[in-house]
Design a protein around this motif. Sequence first.
Motif, mmCIF file in Angstrom:
data_model
loop_
_atom_site.group_PDB
_atom_site.id
_atom_site.type_symbol
_atom_site.label_atom_id
_atom_site.label_comp_id
_atom_site.label_asym_id
_atom_site.label_seq_id
_atom_site.Cartn_x
_atom_site.Cartn_y
_atom_site.Cartn_z
ATOM 1 N N CYS A 189 0.822 -1.211 0.000
ATOM 2 C CA CYS A 189 0.000 0.000 0.000
ATOM 3 C C CYS A 189 0.858 1.263 0.000
ATOM 4 C CB CYS A 189 -0.938 0.001 1.208
ATOM 5 S SG CYS A 189 -2.272 -1.220 1.129
ATOM 6 N N LEU A 190 1.906 1.286 0.819
ATOM 7 C CA LEU A 190 2.780 2.456 0.863
ATOM 8 C C LEU A 190 3.468 2.682 -0.475
ATOM 9 C CD1 LEU A 190 4.422 2.078 4.395
ATOM 10 C CD2 LEU A 190 2.858 3.867 3.664
ATOM 11 N N SER A 191 3.932 1.596 -1.103
ATOM 12 C CA SER A 191 4.599 1.732 -2.391
ATOM 13 C C SER A 191 3.620 2.198 -3.461
ATOM 14 C CB SER A 191 5.235 0.401 -2.800
ATOM 15 O OG SER A 191 6.264 0.040 -1.914
ATOM 16 N N ALA A 192 2.398 1.674 -3.423
ATOM 17 C CA ALA A 192 1.384 2.096 -4.396
ATOM 18 C C ALA A 192 1.049 3.575 -4.217
ATOM 19 C CB ALA A 192 0.130 1.236 -4.244
ATOM 20 N N LEU A 193 0.912 4.011 -2.953
ATOM 21 C CA LEU A 193 0.636 5.422 -2.694
ATOM 22 C C LEU A 193 1.808 6.302 -3.136
ATOM 23 C CD1 LEU A 193 -1.098 5.151 0.793
ATOM 24 C CD2 LEU A 193 -2.171 5.784 -1.378
ATOM 25 N N SER A 194 3.011 5.786 -2.967
ATOM 26 C CA SER A 194 4.172 6.522 -3.449
ATOM 27 C C SER A 194 4.137 6.637 -4.963
ATOM 28 C CB SER A 194 5.454 5.800 -3.007
ATOM 29 O OG SER A 194 6.594 6.449 -3.520
ATOM 30 N N ALA A 195 3.709 5.564 -5.638
ATOM 31 C CA ALA A 195 3.629 5.592 -7.103
ATOM 32 C C ALA A 195 2.621 6.634 -7.576
ATOM 33 C CB ALA A 195 3.247 4.201 -7.621
ATOM 34 N N THR A 196 1.447 6.682 -6.959
ATOM 35 C CA THR A 196 0.454 7.672 -7.382
ATOM 36 C C THR A 196 0.912 9.089 -7.053
ATOM 37 O OG1 THR A 196 -0.793 7.399 -5.310
ATOM 38 C CG2 THR A 196 -1.485 6.068 -7.199
ATOM 39 N N ALA A 197 1.564 9.256 -5.894
ATOM 40 C CA ALA A 197 2.049 10.592 -5.526
ATOM 41 C C ALA A 197 3.086 11.090 -6.526
ATOM 42 C CB ALA A 197 2.630 10.566 -4.116
ATOM 43 N N ASN A 198 4.029 10.201 -6.888
ATOM 44 C CA ASN A 198 5.052 10.595 -7.852
ATOM 45 C C ASN A 198 4.458 10.828 -9.243
ATOM 46 O OD1 ASN A 198 6.974 10.465 -5.885
ATOM 47 N ND2 ASN A 198 7.834 8.513 -6.513
ATOM 48 N N SER A 199 3.498 10.012 -9.623
ATOM 49 C CA SER A 199 2.844 10.193 -10.925
ATOM 50 C C SER A 199 2.078 11.511 -10.959
ATOM 51 C CB SER A 199 1.895 9.031 -11.201
ATOM 52 O OG SER A 199 2.614 7.826 -11.352
ATOM 53 N N ARG A 200 1.460 11.845 -9.845
ATOM 54 C CA ARG A 200 0.748 13.125 -9.765
ATOM 55 C C ARG A 200 1.724 14.284 -9.999
ATOM 56 N NH1 ARG A 200 -3.784 14.365 -7.262
ATOM 57 N NH2 ARG A 200 -3.794 12.387 -6.114
ATOM 58 N N MET A 201 2.867 14.233 -9.325
ATOM 59 C CA MET A 201 3.851 15.302 -9.491
ATOM 60 C C MET A 201 4.358 15.345 -10.924
ATOM 61 S SD MET A 201 6.024 15.321 -5.922
ATOM 62 C CE MET A 201 6.384 13.562 -5.904
ATOM 63 N N ALA A 202 4.518 14.163 -11.540
ATOM 64 C CA ALA A 202 4.990 14.118 -12.921
ATOM 65 C C ALA A 202 3.985 14.767 -13.861
ATOM 66 C CB ALA A 202 5.246 12.663 -13.329
ATOM 67 N N LEU A 203 2.710 14.515 -13.643
ATOM 68 C CA LEU A 203 1.677 15.102 -14.504
ATOM 69 C C LEU A 203 1.615 16.604 -14.342
ATOM 70 C CD1 LEU A 203 -1.180 12.449 -14.146
ATOM 71 C CD2 LEU A 203 0.261 12.891 -16.139
ATOM 72 N N PHE A 204 1.726 17.089 -13.109
ATOM 73 C CA PHE A 204 1.711 18.537 -12.890
ATOM 74 C C PHE A 204 2.921 19.182 -13.538
ATOM 75 C CE2 PHE A 204 -1.467 17.731 -9.571
ATOM 76 C CZ PHE A 204 -2.314 18.810 -9.766
ATOM 77 N N LYS A 205 4.070 18.498 -13.429
ATOM 78 C CA LYS A 205 5.280 19.043 -14.035
ATOM 79 C C LYS A 205 5.140 19.051 -15.558
ATOM 80 C CE LYS A 205 10.291 18.461 -14.155
ATOM 81 N NZ LYS A 205 11.460 17.689 -13.638
ATOM 82 N N LEU A 206 4.539 18.005 -16.100
ATOM 83 C CA LEU A 206 4.357 17.905 -17.550
ATOM 84 C C LEU A 206 3.570 19.093 -18.096
ATOM 85 C CD1 LEU A 206 4.365 16.359 -20.275
ATOM 86 C CD2 LEU A 206 2.331 15.146 -19.459
ATOM 87 N N PHE A 207 2.511 19.491 -17.399
ATOM 88 C CA PHE A 207 1.657 20.551 -17.889
ATOM 89 C C PHE A 207 2.004 21.913 -17.270
ATOM 90 C CE2 PHE A 207 -0.835 16.687 -18.654
ATOM 91 C CZ PHE A 207 -1.045 16.843 -20.025
ATOM 92 N N GLY A 208 3.134 21.971 -16.557
ATOM 93 C CA GLY A 208 3.609 23.245 -16.049
ATOM 94 C C GLY A 208 2.731 23.855 -14.996
ATOM 95 N N GLU A 209 2.129 23.020 -14.155
ATOM 96 C CA GLU A 209 1.255 23.528 -13.103
ATOM 97 C C GLU A 209 1.829 23.175 -11.749
ATOM 98 O OE1 GLU A 209 -2.695 22.167 -13.587
ATOM 99 O OE2 GLU A 209 -2.879 22.832 -15.658
ATOM 100 N N ALA A 210 1.580 24.039 -10.779
ATOM 101 C CA ALA A 210 1.983 23.758 -9.402
ATOM 102 C C ALA A 210 0.910 22.902 -8.750
ATOM 103 C CB ALA A 210 2.161 25.064 -8.617
ATOM 104 N N GLN A 211 1.374 21.912 -7.986
ATOM 105 C CA GLN A 211 0.409 21.039 -7.322
ATOM 106 C C GLN A 211 -0.173 21.732 -6.105
ATOM 107 O OE1 GLN A 211 1.948 17.235 -6.266
ATOM 108 N NE2 GLN A 211 -0.010 16.410 -5.635
ATOM 109 N N ALA A 212 -1.506 21.648 -5.957
ATOM 110 C CA ALA A 212 -2.177 22.292 -4.826
ATOM 111 C C ALA A 212 -1.851 21.574 -3.555
ATOM 112 C CB ALA A 212 -3.675 22.315 -5.071
#
Length: 458
Positions: free
Chosen positions: A435-458
């Motif tokens: 569960c911790l690793s999966a949550l880490s994967a989604t957290a990192n993917s979220r940051m990657a998507l925000f970085k991709l579109f040039g947006e700051a994560q809320a």
Amino acid sequence: MGNLSRRQLFVLGAGAGIARARGPAILAGAASGLFATKVRAEPITICLAIAAAVAGMVAANNRSDGGLSGVLNASLAYLRNISNQILSLQQSMELVLKELAALPNEIRVALRESRLNQLHADLGGAMIRYSREVGNIAPTFGSYEAWCTNPNTIATLRDIDADLDAALGRLQFDAFYGPLSAVYITSAASAALGVRAALGVKAPQLRGLAQSYLSAFDAVEDPKQGGSTAEKLADHIKSFEAIKAELLKRGVTLPEGDVNGTSRLGFMGAVEIQDFTPSHKTGTRRVCDPGVVQAPSSSLLHLVAIYDRPYCHYEPVYAPDRVGESTRFALVANVTQTLTQPLQAGIGAEQMSIRQFSVEGAVRAEVATKVPEVLSSWPPQVEVARFDAQSEELRRNAAAQTGTFAQATARRSEVNELIAGVQGLNYQVSSIALCLSALSATANSRMALFKLFGEAQA
């Protein structure tokens, strides 16, 4: 992530015993290299540990932007990067599926329902088709533009896009937000964006697709969402703490630290053996009383001087009680920590170790003064058993014949079930790691998507 802060997850990861090298901040400790283990992990534990390592791999791939910037840059180099990531994921998930197939049916059903199983298969199939397309076919074209404008490419990518889109819709409709689903959708997001970009979809529309995946990530991380990874994590942590409390009632405290093979004595009981030999017959002796005259014989041959003989008889001779030394024994069994590394080197995952525990196969009788760490748990009343045992070794052997030893053996079995049972401590630890690793994967993917579109994560 709802009520579970990153700091809380870090603490819980440390308490549950997940160790990894260069791991995300929500995971604890450090461990490097492969660890040999003498204890064979249960199949369900192996399965969960592999899945946790796969999730860690996905999290690592997405720590920067996972190569997603290439979606908008439209490069064959990006395609090769994504292809390698998806192939590594697929190879690793094949190990998970292999271990799942070996589990008893009732456990397998508890882990994955048939609809969820099909969803994962469809997601994995779509991603591997995309990976082969961009890894094997695209490089044969002279440029990215030549590949993505080819009619065969367009037809293939449209099929993949439809499959990924349908799978995401089913995942959201059925609310399949558990850790294995999280592992798949974090990689599916990369494939889906790559497919749409190759089909000519522009950044604003790609942002809408990314938002669909971000919504799924939100559900994965929401502890109030039924069946979510965050909810499962909280449940597993609760079960982990409850099992630890039960072990403590039975005299067992878990080893700590990130050292492979660390052991701690589990105190199962206490008995005192008294060297003792009770009074017993050693022979007979002849006793005569001169004050008592023997009765005359009826034989005429004894008529002469018969009245001068005293009365004699034989009586038993007894040795007195013998009381020797006594020895108090602690009845113990080692509880050992093993750091298991579920994935083979080179498969694409970081070095990751998960703590697993085992209890010694049999109870041992140890002289109490030689194991002072158990004295704080010493019971106020201890059974005292008497045996003819004149040496310490004989008294140790005698301890194994007592009722207290039988009770200690039964307690060791209870401890073993709490640790290695189907829903035991090792299962909970592996589930927490997953569960911790999966949550880490989604957290990192979220940051990657925000970085991709040039947006700051809320």
